[in-house]
Each structure stands twice: as structure tokens, then as C-alpha cells.
Enzyme design. Structure first.
Site, PDB file in Angstrom:
ATOM      1  N   ASP A 190       3.038-139.610  19.609  1.00  0.00           N
ATOM      2  CA  ASP A 190       2.054-139.525  18.522  1.00  0.00           C
ATOM      3  C   ASP A 190       2.095-138.157  17.853  1.00  0.00           C
ATOM      4  OD1 ASP A 190       0.033-140.481  16.896  1.00  0.00           O
ATOM      5  OD2 ASP A 190      -1.574-140.032  18.323  1.00  0.00           O
ATOM      6  N   HIS A 203       8.271-138.497  10.809  1.00  0.00           N
ATOM      7  CA  HIS A 203       8.977-139.531  11.573  1.00  0.00           C
ATOM      8  C   HIS A 203      10.455-139.156  11.730  1.00  0.00           C
ATOM      9  CE1 HIS A 203       5.407-141.851  11.469  1.00  0.00           C
ATOM     10  NE2 HIS A 203       5.495-142.246  10.213  1.00  0.00           N
ATOM     11  N   SER A 233       3.325-149.854  17.203  1.00  0.00           N
ATOM     12  CA  SER A 233       2.371-150.814  17.752  1.00  0.00           C
ATOM     13  C   SER A 233       2.173-151.992  16.805  1.00  0.00           C
ATOM     14  CB  SER A 233       1.031-150.124  18.013  1.00  0.00           C
ATOM     15  OG  SER A 233       0.393-149.788  16.799  1.00  0.00           O
ATOM     16  N   LEU A 253      19.978-144.376  32.935  1.00  0.00           N
ATOM     17  CA  LEU A 253      18.604-144.493  32.436  1.00  0.00           C
ATOM     18  C   LEU A 253      18.371-145.831  31.737  1.00  0.00           C
ATOM     19  CD1 LEU A 253      15.858-143.050  31.680  1.00  0.00           C
ATOM     20  CD2 LEU A 253      16.986-142.369  29.564  1.00  0.00           C
ATOM     21  N   ARG A 275      -6.502-141.359  24.348  1.00  0.00           N
ATOM     22  CA  ARG A 275      -6.662-142.821  24.392  1.00  0.00           C
ATOM     23  C   ARG A 275      -5.314-143.495  24.590  1.00  0.00           C
ATOM     24  NH1 ARG A 275      -8.484-141.536  19.018  1.00  0.00           N
ATOM     25  NH2 ARG A 275      -6.741-141.644  17.560  1.00  0.00           N
ATOM     26  N   GLU A 278      -0.458-141.786  36.504  1.00  0.00           N
ATOM     27  CA  GLU A 278      -1.016-140.487  36.163  1.00  0.00           C
ATOM     28  C   GLU A 278      -0.907-140.337  34.646  1.00  0.00           C
ATOM     29  OE1 GLU A 278      -2.622-138.397  38.100  1.00  0.00           O
ATOM     30  OE2 GLU A 278      -2.328-139.812  39.752  1.00  0.00           O
TER      31      GLU A 278
HETATM   32  C1  IPE Z   1      -0.032-144.994  18.986  1.00  0.00           C
HETATM   33  O1  IPE Z   1      -0.247-144.083  17.986  1.00  0.00           O
HETATM   34  C2  IPE Z   1       1.140-145.859  18.640  1.00  0.00           C
HETATM   35  C3  IPE Z   1       2.437-145.201  18.714  1.00  0.00           C
HETATM   36  C4  IPE Z   1       2.651-143.984  19.046  1.00  0.00           C
HETATM   37  C5  IPE Z   1       3.543-146.049  18.382  1.00  0.00           C
HETATM   38  P1  IPE Z   1      -1.256-144.383  16.800  1.00  0.00           P
HETATM   39  O2  IPE Z   1      -1.228-143.210  15.918  1.00  0.00           O
HETATM   40  O3  IPE Z   1      -0.946-145.692  16.166  1.00  0.00           O
HETATM   41  O4  IPE Z   1      -2.643-144.523  17.562  1.00  0.00           O
HETATM   42  P2  IPE Z   1      -4.117-144.291  17.035  1.00  0.00           P
HETATM   43  O5  IPE Z   1      -4.240-145.020  15.722  1.00  0.00           O
HETATM   44  O6  IPE Z   1      -4.287-142.818  16.874  1.00  0.00           O
HETATM   45  O7  IPE Z   1      -4.989-144.848  18.114  1.00  0.00           O
HETATM   46  C1  IPE Z   2       3.360-141.494  15.693  1.00  0.00           C
HETATM   47  O1  IPE Z   2       2.960-140.616  14.721  1.00  0.00           O
HETATM   48  C2  IPE Z   2       4.449-142.402  15.217  1.00  0.00           C
HETATM   49  C3  IPE Z   2       4.027-143.799  15.003  1.00  0.00           C
HETATM   50  C4  IPE Z   2       2.861-144.307  15.286  1.00  0.00           C
HETATM   51  C5  IPE Z   2       5.021-144.683  14.431  1.00  0.00           C
HETATM   52  P1  IPE Z   2       1.786-140.964  13.715  1.00  0.00           P
HETATM   53  O2  IPE Z   2       2.405-141.529  12.470  1.00  0.00           O
HETATM   54  O3  IPE Z   2       0.757-141.806  14.340  1.00  0.00           O
HETATM   55  O4  IPE Z   2       1.232-139.492  13.415  1.00  0.00           O
HETATM   56  P2  IPE Z   2      -0.278-139.040  13.261  1.00  0.00           P
HETATM   57  O5  IPE Z   2      -1.026-139.579  14.424  1.00  0.00           O
HETATM   58  O6  IPE Z   2      -0.740-139.620  11.973  1.00  0.00           O
HETATM   59  O7  IPE Z   2      -0.207-137.561  13.250  1.00  0.00           O
HETATM   60 MG    MG Z   3      -0.995-141.382  15.340  1.00  0.00          MG
END
Ligand code: IPE
Ligand code: IPE
Ligand code: MG
Length: 265
Positions: free
Chosen positions: A34, A51, A79, A146, A208, A221
Site C-alpha cells: 500500500d 504504481h 483487490s 520461491l 487494517r 504476526e
Molecule cells: C489494499 O490497499 C489493497 C492492495 C494493496 C492491493 P487499499 O489502498 O485498496 O486499501 P484501503 O482502501 O486503504 O483499505
Molecule cells: C497500493 O497503493 C496499490 C494498489 C492498491 C493497487 P494505493 O494506490 O492504494 O496507494 P495509496 O493508498 O492511495 O497511497
Molecule cells: Mg491504498
């Protein structure tokens, strides 16, 4: 201090590795990758730039995981909710990025003996993405190092729903009365072939699960780092493992247990 350090680690990685206890090595690590958007925002760049940088973090982390002999690494890339709730421009970019990543990374997967697999409802993705995923699975199917699993169009709740439906379907086919217990759900989850989840890492500080490995994380963990995903790497992975080794895992008992030798009844 361990006598032999795996080849190819950076100086810092080797140093962190040498402080680890070989007897308490995790077998399965999963990461919620994330913070790509926030990484980009801090640099006044579009989210997609985050990304794109995130791919370098994946490469470095996978390389390190493979060098230290980790049996299984599962990465939450996308997700079900991301698919539904993000703009088409962003989801299309992510799909293209995944296709390019799998192609570009193939020589490295082969060199490091990495086996690529996917979990989630990825059969709902565009055909050209599925084709590349099928290709990556096939190309690496005989690799014995792996086990690298990408969770794509993945949801923890939909995984449990899929598992229960698959149990019901099997029972119906065999004319049996369907009985669901922990073991049968375990065996029908997308991850049934993987070791128990020992360590769950989340980057960018959010406390979360965001619908990731809900069932599997029961006794894992959890390690949250403030680092945004594009800043994550092998060094940070080894720091997380070091922290994991300091934890006392009890699995509901009163004594510390080194490994998840406890299974569902
Ligand atoms: C969780 O991150 C999903 C992935 C890392 C693929 P999100 O950015 O989607 O989660 P929320 O919205 O903060 O809960
Ligand atoms: C995680 O980064 C990557 C994916 C969910 C695909 P985010 O795109 O959720 O980045 P933030 O949470 O907005 O910083
Ligand atoms: Mg995110």
C-alpha cells in the site's frame, strides 16, 4: 552468526540476515503493498507514477525473498474493491503494468527459480491479462524455489464464499450431504497448497487488513511499516523478519511456539 550468507545479498541485507535465527525463519510471508498513491502525491506526480515505482519495490523484495530461501511470498496487488471503486484509467494502467511486469521479469524468475501463481477472481479480468498470467504460470511451473503468489482481483470474503461453494458443489456432484468444517474450508481456499501464513506485512502505516487473507491471518504476526510501498525493499523485508523473530507466538496456548505447527482441528 550464521556461517553461510546466501549469495547475491547487498551488504546491508547480508548484515541483517546474519542476525536472524535460522531456526525461526518464517515459511510464508504476505504483503499488503500500500501507499503508491501517497508516494506519488509527495512528489507531485500522478498516482500511476507511484504504481510504476512500486514495480521496483516488487522486484527488489522478490529477489531478496528468493535469495534467503523463503518458501512462499504472497503479494496483494489488486483487490476486488480496487477493481470496482477506482477510475477505469487507473485500473487499466495497473492491468497493463501487470502484463509488462510478468513479461519483463520472466528471465529473473527463471534465474532465481521462482514459481509464479495467482489467487483471486482473476478469471474475471480482461482476456489479454489472463493470457499473460496463464503464460507466467506455465513458464515457471517447474521452478522449485520461491512460490510467488500475486493476489489479483482478490477479496478475503469472496475467497471464503468461493471455498464454501466449491465444497457444496463437490458434495452435490457426489450426492453427499455437504458438511463444512475448518479443515474442509482450509482445503478449498485459494491458498490450500501454501504453508500457513506466518507474517503479514502492511506498508504505509494503515492498521487494517482491507479484506486480505482474512481466514489465513487468524494467527499470523502482523507487522506494519510507515514506509510507502515504492520505498520497500529487501532490507525492509529482513527488518520485518527480524521483528517477527522477537514475537512470542502462542496460538492460544501458554507457551511460545516457533512455527505454526498448530493446525485446525
Ligand atoms: C489494499 O490497499 C489493497 C492492495 C494493496 C492491493 P487499499 O489502498 O485498496 O486499501 P484501503 O482502501 O486503504 O483499505
Ligand atoms: C497500493 O497503493 C496499490 C494498489 C492498491 C493497487 P494505493 O494506490 O492504494 O496507494 P495509496 O493508498 O492511495 O497511497
Ligand atoms: Mg491504498
Amino acid at each position: 552468526v550464521r556461517s553461510s550468507t546466501p549469495a547475491g545479498l547487498s551488504h546491508k541485507e547480508a548484515e541483517l540476515y546474519s542476525r536472524l535465527d535460522p531456526a525461526r525463519f518464517p515459511r510464508h510471508i504476505a504483503i499488503i503493498m500500500d501507499g503508491n498513491g501517497r508516494w506519488a502525491k509527495r512528489r507531485h506526480l500522478p498516482r500511476i507514477a507511484g504504481h510504476r515505482s512500486g514495480v521496483f519495490a516488487v522486484r527488489n523484495t522478490v529477489q531478496c525473498a528468493s535469495r534467503i530461501g523463503l518458501p512462499a511470498l504472497t503479494l496483494y496487488a489488486f483487490s476486488v474493491e480496487n477493481w470496482l471503486r477506482r477510475p477505469k484509467t487507473e485500473t487499466s494502467f495497473l492491468m497493463g503494468l501487470l502484463r509488462r511486469y510478468l513479461k519483463i521479469e520472466m528471465p529473473a524468475f527463471q534465474e532465481h527459480n521462482v514459481r509464479v501463481q495467482f489467487i483471486g477472481r482473476w478469471r474475471e479480468l480482461p482476456a489479454e491479462v489472463q493470457e499473460r498470467m496463464d503464460w507466467a504460470i506455465e513458464e515457471t511451473i517447474n521452478n522449485t524455489g520461491l512460490r510467488l503468489t500475486f493476489a489479483i482481483n482478490y477479496g478475503g470474503r469472496s475467497e471464503i464464499v468461493d471455498a464454501v461453494n466449491s465444497i457444496l458443489q463437490t458434495a452435490r456432484r457426489n450426492g453427499h450431504h455437504a458438511e463444512v468444517d475448518e479443515e474442509s474450508i482450509d482445503q478449498h481456499l485459494y491458498t490450500s497448497h501454501l504453508p500457513e501464513l506466518d507474517l503479514l506485512i502492511r506498508t504505509s502505516g494503515e492498521m487494517r487488513l482491507s479484506n486480505f487473507l482474512l481466514w489465513q491471518a487468524a494467527y499470523s504476526e502482523i507487522y506494519v511499516t510507515e514506509a510507502l510501498w515504492p520505498d520497500f525493499n529487501g532490507v525492509k523485508l529482513l527488518e520485518a523478519i527480524g521483528e517477527f523473530q522477537k514475537r512470542e507466538r502462542r496460538f492460544g496456548g501458554i507457551e511460545s511456539i516457533h512455527h505454526s505447527t498448530v493446525h485446525t482441528a
